[in-house]
Scaffold this active site. Structure first.
Site, mmCIF file in Angstrom:
data_model
loop_
_atom_site.group_PDB
_atom_site.id
_atom_site.type_symbol
_atom_site.label_atom_id
_atom_site.label_comp_id
_atom_site.label_asym_id
_atom_site.label_seq_id
_atom_site.Cartn_x
_atom_site.Cartn_y
_atom_site.Cartn_z
ATOM 1 C CE LYS A 54 -14.283 -47.120 28.082
ATOM 2 N NZ LYS A 54 -14.317 -46.061 29.087
ATOM 3 C CD GLN A 98 -12.982 -45.568 32.703
ATOM 4 O OE1 GLN A 98 -12.878 -46.351 31.413
ATOM 5 N NE2 GLN A 98 -14.171 -45.123 32.610
ATOM 6 C CG ASP A 121 -12.038 -41.292 26.296
ATOM 7 O OD1 ASP A 121 -12.893 -41.782 25.718
ATOM 8 O OD2 ASP A 121 -11.618 -41.248 27.623
#
Ligand code: NAP
Length: 294
Positions: A54, A98, A121
């Protein structure tokens, strides 16, 4: 006839090009550089590899990105404090924590602390609520990637019957809610199936578009698929394969060999949905920076 392969790598590359040029234009017109903060707790190898990808993708496309590594035993309050700090940081337009987090940390509490304006997200209840009501907001990256795959492949969504197998909050439920909206790139009739669904094959066979987000290797077989359907395979599963150099290989939730002979189009695994997920994270970060600079 063999199905058309929906090439996630090629579509992701095309969208990334568009994002890169939009970032350049945004920098020129407003002086704003999109910023992404990625938070990693512990040393789970899969999470470390995702975070690395990412950050690399963000950097390559012109997004300022920073990584925050915290030890696995970090107290929950310290992680909350970091999220609060990033919420207020004007350089940061997107915050990604994460998952999974260690057991002593309340995942929901952490995700709900990210301000919805930086929830790139798309996991915050406000973002998910906005999907349901059809309001503008961040779409979770994997479902958003699936929608873009369909659109960029020229698949007709409006009026189609989409059957989604899987009802997770990160894939099944959001993609179903996105595609049922009364709006462009949606307008489908949607059915959601799960492990308690009776006679699953009789329902999956009705899908003009079949989305498999189950997490079971090669679960969807040809007899479960309508002739000429578009099949999107979200699954990422590793199975033992002694003929493979690593002793294992990656497969999806769909039995590709047989389903690809019956479907009109299909995503491969790897190289289908996977490359789209990070791409849509970059896209959401750009949108967030645009909103902040407007
Ligand atoms: N490509 C990507 O970037 C990406 C991103 C996210 C996830 N994935 C992959 O996508 C897959 C799904 O992920 P997820 O997080 O949505 O999984 P999840 O949270 O485990 O949800 C799986 C869903 O499948 C349903 N299911 C399980 N067994 C079933 C059966 N026998 N018949 C019908 N439905 C069944 C479950 O039903 P119940 O609700 O009844 O238990 C559940 O709703 C995984 O392989 C994951 O690795 C890929």
């Amino acid at each position: 006839m063999a199905a058309k392969i929906i090439d996630g790598n090629a579509i992701a590359a095309q969208i990334r090009k568009e994002i890169a040029s939009d970032i350049e234009a945004l920098k020129k017109s407003t002086g704003v550089t999109p910023g992404l903060a990625v938070v990693l707790v512990g040393e789970n190898p899969a999470s470390m590899s995702y975070v690395k990808s990412k950050n690399k993708a963000a950097h390559e496309i012109g997004i300022y990105s920073e990584q925050h590594n915290l030890p696995a035993n970090v107290p929950e309050k310290d992680l909350l404090a970091l999220v609060e700090k990033l919420n207020k940081d004007p350089r940061i337009h997107g915050i990604l924590v994460q998952l999974p987090l260690p057991d002593h940390i309340d995942e929901k509490k952490i995700l709900n602390t990210i301000v919805p304006e930086k929830d790139v997200d798309g996991f915050h209840p406000v973002s998910l609520g906005r999907i349901m009501t059809g309001e503008k907001g961040f779409r979770p990256c994997t479902p958003f990637g699936i929608q873009k795959l369909l659109v960029y492949s020229g698949v007709k969504i409006a009026g189609s019957h989409v059957v989604v197998v899987g009802r997770s909050n990160i894939v099944g439920k959001p993609i179903a809610n996105m595609l049922v909206q009364k709006e462009a790139d949606a307008d489908a009739t949607v059915t959601i199936c799960h492990s308690r669904t009776k006679d699953l094959p009789s329902i999956t066979r009705q899908g003009d578009i079949l989305i498999a987000a189950i997490g079971r290797p090669e679960f969807v077989t040809a007899d479960m698929v309508k002739e000429g359907a578009v099949v999107i395979d979200v699954g990422i599963n590793r199975i033992e394969d002694k003929t493979h150099p690593k002793g294992q290989r990656m497969v999806g939730d769909v039995k590709f060999d047989e389903v690809s002979k019956k479907a009109a189009a299909i995503t491969p695994v790897p190289g289908g949905v996977g490359p789209m997920t990070i791409t849509m994270l970059l896209y959401n970060t750009l949108q967030s920076a645009r909103a902040a600079g407007a």
